[in-house]
Design a protein around this motif. Structure first.
Motif, short mmCIF file in Angstrom:
data_model
loop_
_atom_site.label_atom_id
_atom_site.label_comp_id
_atom_site.label_asym_id
_atom_site.label_seq_id
_atom_site.Cartn_x
_atom_site.Cartn_y
_atom_site.Cartn_z
N MET A 112 17.84 -0.14 2.04
CA MET A 112 16.56 -0.09 1.37
C MET A 112 15.13 0.70 0.46
N ASN A 113 14.87 0.32 -0.45
CA ASN A 113 14.86 1.30 -1.79
C ASN A 113 13.36 1.78 -1.67
N GLU A 114 12.31 1.52 -0.46
CA GLU A 114 11.01 1.00 -0.76
C GLU A 114 10.54 2.95 -1.30
N LEU A 115 9.74 3.37 -1.73
CA LEU A 115 9.02 4.44 -2.10
C LEU A 115 8.44 5.40 -0.81
N VAL A 116 8.80 6.04 -0.21
CA VAL A 116 8.80 7.48 0.53
C VAL A 116 7.40 8.42 -0.13
N SER A 117 6.52 8.24 0.43
CA SER A 117 6.05 10.04 -0.11
C SER A 117 5.80 11.17 1.04
N VAL A 118 5.50 12.01 0.40
CA VAL A 118 6.11 13.17 1.58
C VAL A 118 5.03 14.02 1.10
N VAL A 135 -2.82 12.18 2.00
CA VAL A 135 -2.67 10.65 2.16
C VAL A 135 -3.60 9.69 0.52
N LYS A 136 -4.88 10.44 0.72
CA LYS A 136 -5.62 9.65 -0.56
C LYS A 136 -4.64 8.99 -1.38
N HIS A 137 -3.77 9.73 -1.79
CA HIS A 137 -3.05 10.12 -3.48
C HIS A 137 -1.65 9.49 -3.53
N SER A 138 -1.77 8.60 -1.85
CA SER A 138 0.29 8.38 -1.85
C SER A 138 0.10 7.13 -2.33
N HIS A 139 1.26 6.97 -2.47
CA HIS A 139 1.75 5.16 -2.49
C HIS A 139 2.78 5.08 -2.16
N GLY A 140 3.49 5.36 -1.51
CA GLY A 140 4.05 5.35 -0.62
C GLY A 140 3.87 3.93 0.41
N MET A 141 4.70 2.82 1.11
CA MET A 141 5.41 2.06 1.98
C MET A 141 5.29 3.05 3.24
N TYR A 142 5.73 3.93 3.30
CA TYR A 142 5.76 5.03 4.15
C TYR A 142 5.07 7.18 3.91
N ILE A 143 5.26 7.17 5.02
CA ILE A 143 4.85 8.67 5.13
C ILE A 143 4.70 9.65 5.89
N THR A 144 5.48 10.55 4.92
CA THR A 144 6.00 11.82 5.73
C THR A 144 5.48 12.80 5.77
N PHE A 145 5.39 14.23 7.17
CA PHE A 145 4.58 15.39 6.56
C PHE A 145 5.36 16.18 6.95
N VAL A 146 5.19 17.40 5.61
CA VAL A 146 6.03 18.66 5.83
C VAL A 146 5.39 19.85 5.51
N ASP A 147 5.23 20.32 7.13
CA ASP A 147 4.48 22.01 6.31
C ASP A 147 5.15 23.09 5.50
N ALA A 148 4.39 23.58 4.28
CA ALA A 148 5.16 24.69 3.51
C ALA A 148 6.08 25.25 3.68
N ASP A 149 6.04 25.77 5.22
CA ASP A 149 6.93 27.33 5.30
C ASP A 149 8.16 26.63 6.33
N PHE A 161 6.22 7.74 9.10
CA PHE A 161 5.24 6.59 9.75
C PHE A 161 4.60 5.36 8.71
N ARG A 162 4.45 4.32 8.81
CA ARG A 162 3.91 3.00 8.01
C ARG A 162 2.56 3.39 7.88
N SER A 163 2.25 3.83 6.41
CA SER A 163 1.31 4.40 5.56
C SER A 163 -0.03 3.97 6.43
N GLU A 164 0.55 2.55 6.78
CA GLU A 164 -1.21 1.88 6.62
C GLU A 164 -1.61 2.32 7.70
N ILE A 165 -0.62 2.87 9.02
CA ILE A 165 -1.28 3.62 9.79
C ILE A 165 -1.45 5.05 10.54
N VAL A 166 -1.05 6.07 9.41
CA VAL A 166 -1.54 6.69 8.82
C VAL A 166 -3.09 6.81 8.58
#
Length: 322
Positions: free
Chosen positions: A1-7, A78-92, A166-171
Motif C-alpha cells: 500500500m502507498n495510500e496517504l495517511v493523515s496524522v 480533520v477538516k484540512h486532511s487529505h489522507g485516505m486514513y487518519i490517525t491521531f497522536v497527542d502532542a505529549d 481510521f478510514r477518513s470517511e468514518i472520522v
C-alpha cells in the motif's frame, strides 16, 4: 500500500514534549504521511517549534488558530486532511517507528475499516514496545462487537481515538464535541459502530506519556459534568440507532461510574443517581447495585467486597483445574 495517511496532532502548552512527538512521526518507516500540526493558540513556543519542523520536512503542515480546546483542534485538523486514513497522536505522547506501517498492514490483511494497536504508559523518552500479553493474537471484530468490547475486557485498548488508524470517511462523519472533555468516550463508539470490521493487534506501539500537567492527571475536585455528559451521550447514540443491548451496556457504565464516584467522594453524585430515569434499560446487576446503594452506601460496599471475593475464588478454582 502507498495510500496517504493523515496524522492529526493537536498542540497546546506541550513545549517540553512536542519535539519528541514530532520526531517520532517524521521517523515513521511508512513515509507517505501528511503530518498536520494544529497550534491551538498555545502561549508558549509550540507554534515556533511546529513552524521549524514544517521548514525541515515538506510533509508537515502547520495551522495556527485561536484556542478552542482539543476537540476543536482535532476537528480543524480533520477538516484540512487529505489522507485516505487518519490517525491521531497527542502532542505529549510519541509512537514507535513502525506504528503506521503496522496499523496499515492490519487494515490490509483483514480488509478492515479501523485498526488498533496497544498502548504502554511511560515516563521515559524511550520504550521497548512489547506485546500486550492479554492480546496474544490479532482479533478481528465486527463494528458492533467492538462497541460491546468497549464496555468489557478491551476497554483500555479501544476507548481512545489515538493508537488507531481510521478510514477518513468514518472520522469525518462524526466531529468531536467542541468544548467538552472526555471527548474520546463520547465519539469513539460512533466510529466502531460505523465500521464493518475492526482489527486489534497486540503490539504496544503507542507511548502514552504520563504528563503530570495534562488534564487526565489533574482531574477536577468537583463533579465531572463532561464525563457524565459523554457517557450519557454515548448511551443515547445507541438508543437512537435502536441498539438496545449496546444502550443498556452504556447506561450500566454510566450508573456504575456515578456510584463509584459517590463512594470515593462523599456522595457527590447522589443527586444524579437518585434522579436517574429507571425506565432506561439496565441489566440485573446494575439495578441491584443502585438499589443497594440507595439503601446504604456501606451495605453496598460490603456486598461488593463479598461479591469480588467470591468471584476471585471461583476464578482461581477454574484456573486451577485448567
Amino acid at each position: 500500500m502507498n495510500e496517504l495517511v493523515s496524522v492529526v496532532v493537536p498542540v497546546y502548552k506541550v513545549e517540553p514534549y512536542l519535539e519528541r512527538c514530532i520526531r517520532s512521526i517524521i521517523g515513521q518507516t511508512y513515509e507517505n504521511l501528511e503530518i498536520i500540526l494544529v497550534d491551538d493558540g498555545s502561549p508558549d513556543q509550540c507554534g515556533a517549534i511546529c513552524d521549524r519542523f514544517a521548514q525541515e520536512d515538506s510533509r508537515v503542515k502547520v495551522y495556527h488558530k485561536t484556542n478552542g480546546g482539543t476537540s476543536d483542534a482535532r476537528n480543524y485538523g480533520v477538516k484540512h486532511s487529505h489522507g485516505m486514513y487518519i490517525t491521531f497522536v497527542d502532542a505529549d505522547d510519541y509512537i514507535a517507528p513502525e506504528y503506521t506501517a503496522y496499523l496499515l498492514k492490519l487494515l490490509t490483511k483483514y480488509k478492515a475499516d479501523i485498526s488498533c494497536c496497544c498502548l504502554e504508559k511511560t515516563t521515559s523518552n524511550t520504550m521497548s514496545y512489547e506485546i500486550n500479553a492479554a492480546i496474544p493474537k490479532e482479533l478481528l471484530l465486527t463494528g458492533k462487537e467492538s462497541c460491546q468490547k468497549l464496555f468489557g475486557d478491551l476497554y483500555d485498548v479501544l476507548v481512545t481515538v489515538w493508537g488507531k488508524l481510521f478510514r477518513s470517511e468514518i472520522v469525518k462523519q462524526y466531529p468531536f464535541p467542541v468544548g467538552r472533555r472526555y471527548e474520546d468516550e463520547a465519539i469513539v463508539g460512533k466510529y466502531y459502530y460505523a465500521a464493518s470490521r475492526v482489527v486489534v493487534g497486540g503490539r504496544c506501539l503507542y507511548a502514552y506519556y504520563q504528563n503530570t500537567n495534562s488534564f487526565m492527571h489533574n482531574q477536577p475536585t468537583t463533579i465531572s459534568e463532561d464525563a457524565i455528559w459523554a457517557f450519557a451521550h454515548r448511551a443515547k447514540f445507541f438508543e437512537e440507532h435502536n441498539e438496545r443491548r449496546l444502550a443498556e451496556m452504556a447506561w450500566n457504565f454510566l450508573l456504575n461510574y456515578l456510584i463509584r464516584d459517590s463512594l470515593a467522594n462523599q456522595g457527590r453524585c447522589d443527586s444524579y443517581i437518585n434522579s436517574f430515569d429507571n425506565g432506561k434499560s439496565l441489566d440485573f446487576k446494575t439495578r441491584v447495585a443502585v438499589k443497594l446503594y440507595n439503601v446504604s452506601p456501606y451495605i453496598y460496599k460490603m456486598c461488593l467486597k463479598v461479591y469480588c471475593g467470591l468471584y476471585n475464588t471461583i476464578t482461581g478454582l477454574k484456573n486451577g483445574r485448567q
